[in-house]
Design an enzyme around this catalytic site. Structure first.
Site, PDB file in Angstrom:
ATOM      1  CG  ASN A 218      -0.132   0.009   2.508  1.00 14.69           C
ATOM      2  OD1 ASN A 218       0.507   0.993   2.825  1.00 14.69           O
ATOM      3  ND2 ASN A 218      -0.130  -1.103   3.248  1.00 14.69           N
ATOM      4  CG  ASP A 287      -5.776  -6.006   7.612  1.00 16.34           C
ATOM      5  OD1 ASP A 287      -5.090  -5.895   8.637  1.00 16.34           O
ATOM      6  OD2 ASP A 287      -6.562  -5.116   7.208  1.00 16.34           O
ATOM      7  CE  LYS A 297       9.131 -11.439 -14.163  1.00  7.10           C
ATOM      8  NZ  LYS A 297       9.873 -10.810 -15.237  1.00  7.10           N
ATOM      9  CG  PHE A 335      -2.393   6.156  14.168  1.00  6.69           C
ATOM     10  CD1 PHE A 335      -1.530   5.912  15.212  1.00  6.69           C
ATOM     11  CD2 PHE A 335      -2.511   7.455  13.686  1.00  6.69           C
ATOM     12  CE1 PHE A 335      -0.786   6.931  15.788  1.00  6.69           C
ATOM     13  CE2 PHE A 335      -1.770   8.486  14.244  1.00  6.69           C
ATOM     14  CZ  PHE A 335      -0.904   8.227  15.287  1.00  6.69           C
ATOM     15  CE  LYS A 349     -10.545  -0.409  12.785  1.00  8.27           C
ATOM     16  NZ  LYS A 349     -10.101   0.204  11.566  1.00  8.27           N
ATOM     17  CE  LYS A 353      -7.265  -3.272  15.520  1.00  9.45           C
ATOM     18  NZ  LYS A 353      -6.328  -3.485  14.423  1.00  9.45           N
TER      19      LYS A 353
HETATM   20  O1  C5P Z   1      -7.946  -3.013  12.200  1.00 10.14           O
HETATM   21  P1  C5P Z   1      -7.258  -1.917  11.502  1.00 10.14           P
HETATM   22  O2  C5P Z   1      -6.233  -2.384  10.522  1.00 10.14           O
HETATM   23  O3  C5P Z   1      -8.112  -0.873  10.916  1.00 10.14           O
HETATM   24  O4  C5P Z   1      -6.484  -1.171  12.703  1.00 10.14           O
HETATM   25  C1  C5P Z   1      -5.573  -0.150  12.495  1.00 10.14           C
HETATM   26  C2  C5P Z   1      -4.557  -0.141  13.605  1.00 10.14           C
HETATM   27  O5  C5P Z   1      -4.082  -1.464  13.862  1.00 10.14           O
HETATM   28  C3  C5P Z   1      -3.344   0.646  13.248  1.00 10.14           C
HETATM   29  O6  C5P Z   1      -2.813   1.204  14.439  1.00 10.14           O
HETATM   30  C4  C5P Z   1      -2.400  -0.396  12.651  1.00 10.14           C
HETATM   31  O7  C5P Z   1      -1.049  -0.017  12.742  1.00 10.14           O
HETATM   32  C5  C5P Z   1      -2.707  -1.610  13.494  1.00 10.14           C
HETATM   33  N1  C5P Z   1      -2.578  -2.908  12.809  1.00 10.14           N
HETATM   34  C6  C5P Z   1      -1.636  -3.834  13.196  1.00 10.14           C
HETATM   35  N2  C5P Z   1      -1.571  -5.068  12.596  1.00 10.14           N
HETATM   36  C7  C5P Z   1      -2.425  -5.397  11.616  1.00 10.14           C
HETATM   37  C8  C5P Z   1      -3.391  -4.474  11.199  1.00 10.14           C
HETATM   38  C9  C5P Z   1      -3.454  -3.252  11.815  1.00 10.14           C
HETATM   39  O8  C5P Z   1      -0.829  -3.513  14.089  1.00 10.14           O
HETATM   40  N3  C5P Z   1      -2.323  -6.573  11.028  1.00 10.14           N
END
Ligand code: C5P
Length: 408
Positions: A218, A287, A297, A335, A349, A353
């Site tokens: 990304n 994710d 390749k 974030f 979140k 989290k």
């Molecule tokens: O669940 P989401 O991806 O929207 O959450 C965003 C937050 O979770 C951000 O702080 C991001 O850095 C963290 N994050 C993470 N590991 C992941 C996905 C998101 O630490 N696999």
């Protein structure tokens, strides 16, 4: 200078810059600019040999005031009978960059035979010294002893770099990068309210390979995380950054662990989290990771014109795992980059989290999110405090987030 160095808001603070006779003297002009962009007032003293390389007029033209060039030469100094004492009375920090071997020796021994050495001796605030000289002069035991003495006297020392120097020699002796000197200056005048805190920051994108040369990723530049890291560092924290692939540079005082994939980022965080006081996850972690087609390749001919299908596996949620492992004495900032339902998502979140603070932004809004220097945040903390901030530079957002975390 990259955007995460551009901290402003040091209004009313003054820096006195001493410049000595070195081919690197012109680099001090960049420092004057950088200080002014940070809203600092700048005054300067050039040694006599400095003026053979760069004249006082160049510093004056950039807005440095006053600019001293000798002890007894009149000019702006004539009506300042005590010019040799003045920076000591009004400046918040004194920086000697570049510092020649000669000036270093004078500072180490407390000599006072020119304007700069007098001013340094009369200055009781934080003093920064950044030398530049020929590598053999730098390595000379006399210079090394002086360097040691400056450390013992409490000077903030910025080591020269290795590389080619003007005379054609190679070795240690090049003036440290402006970013390094600039950061040390801001640190010297910043509140040290995060001193002693160990802070982990994840930043940047992750790259998930699906064949030998291609990856899924990304456009995160890592700037928001770099601003969090820099603000914490300026405020005295011991900062470790776990960075996905980015072009960002950090001052030498920040420890950087470079990773590529989400799993690597997860492993690096797992290893250091128990030793940390605060975690801050800004990374745009993928994710999901593609299931690779193999070590080779992928060839177009293998799928022809039918297109292709890539299978994905889930990646670990790094932040959620840190939240689950969080001890009572640890704090966690998350974030959330959203395209709608900002408040609901932030609230969800924060709870799922197990965060102490969450900063959410709507990436579909102009000036908020990937690839821009600003962000517009909705901030929510565990105590239920919710605030919507105006659009601000990411450096300012970072500074305010640390303020917010320190509230309770
Ligand atoms: O669940 P989401 O991806 O929207 O959450 C965003 C937050 O979770 C951000 O702080 C991001 O850095 C963290 N994050 C993470 N590991 C992941 C996905 C998101 O630490 N696999």
């Amino acid at each position: 200078m990259q955007p995460h160095f551009r901290f402003a808001g040091f209004m009313g603070k003054r820096v006195h810059l001493g410049v000595t006779g070195s081919i690197a003297a012109y680099k001090a002009l960049d420092l004057v600019r950088a200080y002014q962009e940070a809203d600092l007032m700048v005054s300067a003293t050039l040694t006599e040999s400095c003026t053979k390389f760069v004249q006082g007029l160049s510093f004056e033209a950039l807005g440095a005031s006053p600019v001293y060039t000798s002890m007894f030469d009149g000019g702006p100094k004539a009506d300042t009978a005590f010019g040799h004492l003045e920076p000591g009375q009004i400046a918040d920090v004194m920086v000697v960059a570049p510092a020649s071997a000669n000036t270093m020796a004078k500072l180490a021994f407390g000599m006072a035979d020119d304007m700069l050495s007098c001013q340094a001796l009369a200055f009781s605030g934080p003093k920064i010294v950044a030398p530049a000289m020929n590598p053999r002069m730098w390595e000379n035991p006399a210079t090394q002893r002086n360097w040691q003495m400056l450390g013992d006297l409490g000077f903030i020392r910025i080591e020269p770099e290795c590389g080619n120097v003007a005379c054609g020699d190679t070795g240690k002796g090049r003036l440290a990068p402006s970013e390094e000197i600039f950061t040390a200056t801001l640190k010297a005048i910043s509140p040290q309210d995060l001193r002693g805190k160990k802070v982990l920051i994840t930043l940047g994108p992750t790259r998930e390979s699906w064949d030998a040369v291609r990856f899924w990723s990304n456009p995160s530049s890592g700037t928001m995380g770099a601003c969090m890291a820099m603000a914490a560092y300026l405020r005295g924290a011991d900062v470790t950054v776990v960075a996905g692939p980015t072009a960002l540079q950090f001052p030498t005082g920040i420890r950087v662990i470079s990773v590529n994939t989400a799993v690597e980022m997860f492993d690096a965080c797992q290893e250091i989290w128990p030793a940390m006081d605060i975690g801050c996850a800004t990374a745009a972690v993928a994710d999901y990771r593609p299931v690779p087609f193999g070590a080779e390749k992928f060839k177009k001919a293998d799928s022809g014109s039918k297109g292709m299908t890539v299978e994905f596996k889930s990646n670990p949620d790094i932040l959620k795992t840190l939240g689950r492992q969080k001890r009572i004495d640890q704090k966690l900032i998350g974030f959330a980059a959203e395209t709608g339902k900002l408040k609901e998502e932030a609230e969800r979140k924060l709870t799922t989290k197990d965060l102490d603070l969450i900063a959410a932004n709507d990436i579909s809004q102009e000036g908020s999110g990937f690839g821009v220097g600003t962000n517009q945040m909705y901030v929510l903390d565990k105590q239920g405090r919710a605030e919507t901030w105006p659009q601000l530079p990411k450096t300012e957002v970072a500074w305010r987030l640390w303020d917010h975390l320190l509230l309770d």
